[in-house]
Design a protein around this motif. Structure first.
Motif, mmCIF file in Angstrom:
data_model
loop_
_atom_site.group_PDB
_atom_site.id
_atom_site.type_symbol
_atom_site.label_atom_id
_atom_site.label_comp_id
_atom_site.label_asym_id
_atom_site.label_seq_id
_atom_site.Cartn_x
_atom_site.Cartn_y
_atom_site.Cartn_z
ATOM 1 N N ASN A 10 40.629 29.653 64.278
ATOM 2 C CA ASN A 10 40.416 31.073 64.027
ATOM 3 C C ASN A 10 40.214 31.389 62.557
ATOM 4 O O ASN A 10 40.165 32.556 62.191
ATOM 5 N N ARG A 11 40.095 30.368 61.723
ATOM 6 C CA ARG A 11 39.901 30.612 60.301
ATOM 7 C C ARG A 11 38.459 31.046 60.039
ATOM 8 O O ARG A 11 37.525 30.515 60.618
ATOM 9 N N LEU A 12 38.301 32.019 59.158
ATOM 10 C CA LEU A 12 36.977 32.481 58.757
ATOM 11 C C LEU A 12 36.554 31.774 57.482
ATOM 12 O O LEU A 12 37.380 31.494 56.622
ATOM 13 N N GLU A 16 31.950 34.581 56.085
ATOM 14 C CA GLU A 16 32.281 35.430 57.236
ATOM 15 C C GLU A 16 33.270 36.524 56.842
ATOM 16 O O GLU A 16 33.125 37.683 57.247
ATOM 17 N N LYS A 32 40.527 37.577 56.797
ATOM 18 C CA LYS A 32 40.972 36.239 57.181
ATOM 19 C C LYS A 32 42.314 36.301 57.924
ATOM 20 O O LYS A 32 42.516 35.600 58.913
ATOM 21 N N ALA A 35 41.734 37.563 61.449
ATOM 22 C CA ALA A 35 41.117 36.530 62.281
ATOM 23 C C ALA A 35 42.157 35.515 62.746
ATOM 24 O O ALA A 35 42.136 35.086 63.896
ATOM 25 N N GLU A 36 43.063 35.140 61.857
ATOM 26 C CA GLU A 36 44.103 34.192 62.238
ATOM 27 C C GLU A 36 45.041 34.788 63.284
ATOM 28 O O GLU A 36 45.491 34.100 64.183
ATOM 29 N N LYS A 40 39.008 34.780 65.886
ATOM 30 C CA LYS A 40 37.784 34.917 65.103
ATOM 31 C C LYS A 40 36.818 35.925 65.736
ATOM 32 O O LYS A 40 36.174 36.702 65.051
ATOM 33 N N ALA A 43 38.007 39.639 65.110
ATOM 34 C CA ALA A 43 38.400 39.985 63.746
ATOM 35 C C ALA A 43 37.723 41.259 63.255
ATOM 36 O O ALA A 43 38.366 42.117 62.652
#
Length: 54
Positions: A10-12, A16, A32, A35-36, A40, A43
């Protein structure tokens, strides 16, 4: 080396996160973190809600 299977990443990327930051009004760091926490794919939606609530 073993990889984690079944676990979504799920890291951007910086690019992004910057895109979400520009289109919503949160910082790239906040993008970020969202998203975590939310995934993702969600987000950007969460970023829009995040600023609306704050």
């Amino acid at each position: 080396m073993a990889t984690k299977q079944g676990k979504n990443d799920n890291r951007l990327s910086d690019k992004e996160a910057l895109h979400i930051a520009e289109t919503t009004d949160v910082s790239p760091r906040q993008a970020k973190e969202l998203a975590e926490k939310h995934g993702k794919d969600k987000a950007e939606k969460e970023a829009k809600n995040f600023k609306a609530e704050g």
